[in-house]
Design a protein around this motif. Structure first.
Motif, PDB file in Angstrom:
ATOM      1  N   VAL A 138     -23.013  -9.994  11.593  1.00  0.00           N
ATOM      2  CA  VAL A 138     -21.936  -9.040  11.760  1.00  0.00           C
ATOM      3  C   VAL A 138     -20.598  -9.694  11.429  1.00  0.00           C
ATOM      4  O   VAL A 138     -19.756  -9.095  10.776  1.00  0.00           O
ATOM      5  N   ALA A 139     -20.400 -10.938  11.874  1.00  0.00           N
ATOM      6  CA  ALA A 139     -19.126 -11.616  11.616  1.00  0.00           C
ATOM      7  C   ALA A 139     -18.881 -11.761  10.120  1.00  0.00           C
ATOM      8  O   ALA A 139     -17.777 -11.502   9.636  1.00  0.00           O
ATOM      9  N   LEU A 140     -19.902 -12.157   9.397  1.00  0.00           N
ATOM     10  CA  LEU A 140     -19.770 -12.316   7.946  1.00  0.00           C
ATOM     11  C   LEU A 140     -19.394 -10.992   7.300  1.00  0.00           C
ATOM     12  O   LEU A 140     -18.470 -10.909   6.500  1.00  0.00           O
ATOM     13  N   LYS A 141     -20.102  -9.969   7.673  1.00  0.00           N
ATOM     14  CA  LYS A 141     -19.904  -8.654   7.073  1.00  0.00           C
ATOM     15  C   LYS A 141     -18.526  -8.083   7.412  1.00  0.00           C
ATOM     16  O   LYS A 141     -17.809  -7.615   6.532  1.00  0.00           O
ATOM     17  N   GLU A 142     -18.152  -8.138   8.673  1.00  0.00           N
ATOM     18  CA  GLU A 142     -16.917  -7.493   9.115  1.00  0.00           C
ATOM     19  C   GLU A 142     -15.657  -8.306   8.822  1.00  0.00           C
ATOM     20  O   GLU A 142     -14.607  -7.736   8.571  1.00  0.00           O
ATOM     21  N   THR A 143     -15.747  -9.631   8.877  1.00  0.00           N
ATOM     22  CA  THR A 143     -14.535 -10.431   8.692  1.00  0.00           C
ATOM     23  C   THR A 143     -14.325 -10.902   7.261  1.00  0.00           C
ATOM     24  O   THR A 143     -13.190 -11.135   6.860  1.00  0.00           O
ATOM     25  N   LEU A 144     -15.393 -11.051   6.501  1.00  0.00           N
ATOM     26  CA  LEU A 144     -15.246 -11.592   5.154  1.00  0.00           C
ATOM     27  C   LEU A 144     -15.545 -10.573   4.061  1.00  0.00           C
ATOM     28  O   LEU A 144     -14.697 -10.282   3.222  1.00  0.00           O
ATOM     29  N   LEU A 145     -16.749 -10.046   4.066  1.00  0.00           N
ATOM     30  CA  LEU A 145     -17.169  -9.207   2.945  1.00  0.00           C
ATOM     31  C   LEU A 145     -16.503  -7.833   2.913  1.00  0.00           C
ATOM     32  O   LEU A 145     -15.993  -7.408   1.879  1.00  0.00           O
ATOM     33  N   LYS A 146     -16.517  -7.139   4.021  1.00  0.00           N
ATOM     34  CA  LYS A 146     -16.014  -5.763   4.042  1.00  0.00           C
ATOM     35  C   LYS A 146     -14.543  -5.664   3.615  1.00  0.00           C
ATOM     36  O   LYS A 146     -14.206  -4.828   2.772  1.00  0.00           O
ATOM     37  N   PRO A 147     -13.648  -6.497   4.139  1.00  0.00           N
ATOM     38  CA  PRO A 147     -12.248  -6.396   3.697  1.00  0.00           C
ATOM     39  C   PRO A 147     -12.058  -6.715   2.211  1.00  0.00           C
ATOM     40  O   PRO A 147     -11.240  -6.084   1.538  1.00  0.00           O
ATOM     41  N   ILE A 148     -12.822  -7.667   1.699  1.00  0.00           N
ATOM     42  CA  ILE A 148     -12.689  -8.013   0.282  1.00  0.00           C
ATOM     43  C   ILE A 148     -13.187  -6.872  -0.591  1.00  0.00           C
ATOM     44  O   ILE A 148     -12.518  -6.471  -1.548  1.00  0.00           O
ATOM     45  N   VAL A 149     -14.360  -6.332  -0.271  1.00  0.00           N
ATOM     46  CA  VAL A 149     -14.899  -5.216  -1.061  1.00  0.00           C
ATOM     47  C   VAL A 149     -13.935  -4.034  -1.008  1.00  0.00           C
ATOM     48  O   VAL A 149     -13.628  -3.422  -2.029  1.00  0.00           O
ATOM     49  N   HIS A 150     -13.422  -3.727   0.168  1.00  0.00           N
ATOM     50  CA  HIS A 150     -12.479  -2.611   0.316  1.00  0.00           C
ATOM     51  C   HIS A 150     -11.240  -2.849  -0.543  1.00  0.00           C
ATOM     52  O   HIS A 150     -10.755  -1.945  -1.226  1.00  0.00           O
ATOM     53  N   GLY A 151     -10.740  -4.062  -0.537  1.00  0.00           N
ATOM     54  CA  GLY A 151      -9.544  -4.390  -1.305  1.00  0.00           C
ATOM     55  C   GLY A 151      -9.750  -4.367  -2.807  1.00  0.00           C
ATOM     56  O   GLY A 151      -8.800  -4.187  -3.571  1.00  0.00           O
ATOM     57  N   LEU A 152     -10.978  -4.540  -3.250  1.00  0.00           N
ATOM     58  CA  LEU A 152     -11.256  -4.539  -4.685  1.00  0.00           C
ATOM     59  C   LEU A 152     -11.331  -3.134  -5.275  1.00  0.00           C
ATOM     60  O   LEU A 152     -11.267  -2.970  -6.486  1.00  0.00           O
ATOM     61  N   VAL A 153     -11.480  -2.135  -4.421  1.00  0.00           N
ATOM     62  CA  VAL A 153     -11.517  -0.747  -4.899  1.00  0.00           C
ATOM     63  C   VAL A 153     -10.079  -0.250  -4.928  1.00  0.00           C
ATOM     64  O   VAL A 153      -9.417  -0.169  -3.902  1.00  0.00           O
ATOM     65  N   HIS A 154      -9.590   0.063  -6.103  1.00  0.00           N
ATOM     66  CA  HIS A 154      -8.171   0.369  -6.276  1.00  0.00           C
ATOM     67  C   HIS A 154      -7.775   1.784  -5.881  1.00  0.00           C
ATOM     68  O   HIS A 154      -6.603   2.053  -5.664  1.00  0.00           O
ATOM     69  N   ALA A 155      -8.717   2.682  -5.783  1.00  0.00           N
ATOM     70  CA  ALA A 155      -8.399   4.047  -5.367  1.00  0.00           C
ATOM     71  C   ALA A 155      -8.637   4.153  -3.861  1.00  0.00           C
ATOM     72  O   ALA A 155      -9.778   4.160  -3.404  1.00  0.00           O
ATOM     73  N   GLU A 156      -7.567   4.203  -3.094  1.00  0.00           N
ATOM     74  CA  GLU A 156      -7.671   4.232  -1.634  1.00  0.00           C
ATOM     75  C   GLU A 156      -8.550   5.378  -1.145  1.00  0.00           C
ATOM     76  O   GLU A 156      -9.263   5.249  -0.156  1.00  0.00           O
ATOM     77  N   SER A 157      -8.525   6.486  -1.876  1.00  0.00           N
ATOM     78  CA  SER A 157      -9.289   7.656  -1.445  1.00  0.00           C
ATOM     79  C   SER A 157     -10.797   7.413  -1.436  1.00  0.00           C
ATOM     80  O   SER A 157     -11.525   8.073  -0.708  1.00  0.00           O
ATOM     81  N   VAL A 158     -11.279   6.470  -2.237  1.00  0.00           N
ATOM     82  CA  VAL A 158     -12.721   6.192  -2.263  1.00  0.00           C
ATOM     83  C   VAL A 158     -13.066   4.793  -1.768  1.00  0.00           C
ATOM     84  O   VAL A 158     -14.238   4.442  -1.683  1.00  0.00           O
ATOM     85  N   ALA A 159     -12.073   3.999  -1.426  1.00  0.00           N
ATOM     86  CA  ALA A 159     -12.323   2.613  -1.020  1.00  0.00           C
ATOM     87  C   ALA A 159     -13.250   2.529   0.189  1.00  0.00           C
ATOM     88  O   ALA A 159     -14.197   1.738   0.205  1.00  0.00           O
ATOM     89  N   THR A 160     -12.998   3.339   1.187  1.00  0.00           N
ATOM     90  CA  THR A 160     -13.837   3.304   2.387  1.00  0.00           C
ATOM     91  C   THR A 160     -15.256   3.758   2.067  1.00  0.00           C
ATOM     92  O   THR A 160     -16.226   3.151   2.529  1.00  0.00           O
ATOM     93  N   LEU A 161     -15.388   4.798   1.270  1.00  0.00           N
ATOM     94  CA  LEU A 161     -16.712   5.297   0.893  1.00  0.00           C
ATOM     95  C   LEU A 161     -17.507   4.228   0.146  1.00  0.00           C
ATOM     96  O   LEU A 161     -18.657   3.944   0.487  1.00  0.00           O
ATOM     97  N   VAL A 162     -16.896   3.627  -0.859  1.00  0.00           N
ATOM     98  CA  VAL A 162     -17.576   2.589  -1.641  1.00  0.00           C
ATOM     99  C   VAL A 162     -17.929   1.403  -0.743  1.00  0.00           C
ATOM    100  O   VAL A 162     -19.047   0.885  -0.794  1.00  0.00           O
ATOM    101  N   THR A 163     -17.001   1.000   0.093  1.00  0.00           N
ATOM    102  CA  THR A 163     -17.250  -0.124   0.995  1.00  0.00           C
ATOM    103  C   THR A 163     -18.408   0.179   1.932  1.00  0.00           C
ATOM    104  O   THR A 163     -19.302  -0.652   2.117  1.00  0.00           O
ATOM    105  N   ASP A 164     -18.418   1.360   2.520  1.00  0.00           N
ATOM    106  CA  ASP A 164     -19.505   1.727   3.434  1.00  0.00           C
ATOM    107  C   ASP A 164     -20.850   1.765   2.720  1.00  0.00           C
ATOM    108  O   ASP A 164     -21.867   1.326   3.266  1.00  0.00           O
ATOM    109  N   LEU A 165     -20.876   2.264   1.497  1.00  0.00           N
ATOM    110  CA  LEU A 165     -22.132   2.317   0.740  1.00  0.00           C
ATOM    111  C   LEU A 165     -22.647   0.917   0.411  1.00  0.00           C
ATOM    112  O   LEU A 165     -23.827   0.623   0.563  1.00  0.00           O
ATOM    113  N   VAL A 166     -21.760   0.064  -0.042  1.00  0.00           N
ATOM    114  CA  VAL A 166     -22.161  -1.285  -0.443  1.00  0.00           C
ATOM    115  C   VAL A 166     -22.496  -2.151   0.760  1.00  0.00           C
ATOM    116  O   VAL A 166     -23.383  -2.997   0.699  1.00  0.00           O
TER     117      VAL A 166
END
Length: 144
Positions: free
Chosen positions: A1-29
């Motif tokens: 959980v720590a790896l996913k929530e503190t490292l991966l999830k914020p980076i993946v979210h930040g790499l999606v440039h359209a804020e409207s879909v960033a959360t959706l893409v992050t949740d899927l991945v």
């Protein structure tokens, strides 16, 4: 959980440039099944953007890479949650040691690699000026 929530999830979210879909893409991945499916992608993202190679990084005193340890812990966690198994003292110690390492060692390293720094060990800051607080440059920098 720590790896996913503190490292991966914020980076993946930040790499999606359209804020409207960033959360959706992050949740899927980042979903449970997707973590295995996209393992290579996620590990490469963490390596490129965070400077951490989980397949070669080993905690001090461990003979296995941290990714293998995380997989072992995740499997045991699933057995505890879904099959009412009990963790041994050794398994508990491993989980705590790995989580501590992710939060206390890898997280600050990734934050620094991304150009940020931490306050109080966990607050992410992007203000380059605050590193001069308490130094002779503090007053000069604050005026810029």
């Amino acid at each position: 959980v720590a790896l996913k929530e503190t490292l991966l999830k914020p980076i993946v979210h930040g790499l999606v440039h359209a804020e409207s879909v960033a959360t959706l893409v992050t949740d899927l991945v980042m979903g449970h099944q997707s973590m295995d499916r996209y393992k290579d992608l996620l590990l490469q993202i963490l390596l490129e953007h965070g400077g951490v190679d989980l397949l070669s990084y080993k905690r001090t005193g461990s003979g296995r890479n941290i990714w293998e340890e995380i997989k072992t812990i995740r499997t045991k966690r699933n057995h505890i949650v879904h099959a009412a198994q009990v963790a041994s003292k050794e398994e508990t110690a491993l989980a705590l040691d790995v989580a501590s390492n992710v939060i206390e060692t890898l997280f600050p390293s990734v934050i620094a690699k991304m150009g940020f720094h931490l306050h109080d060990g966990y607050k992410i800051c992007a203000d380059w000026k605050c590193q001069y607080d308490g130094t002779p440059f503090e007053n000069i920098i604050k005026d810029t």
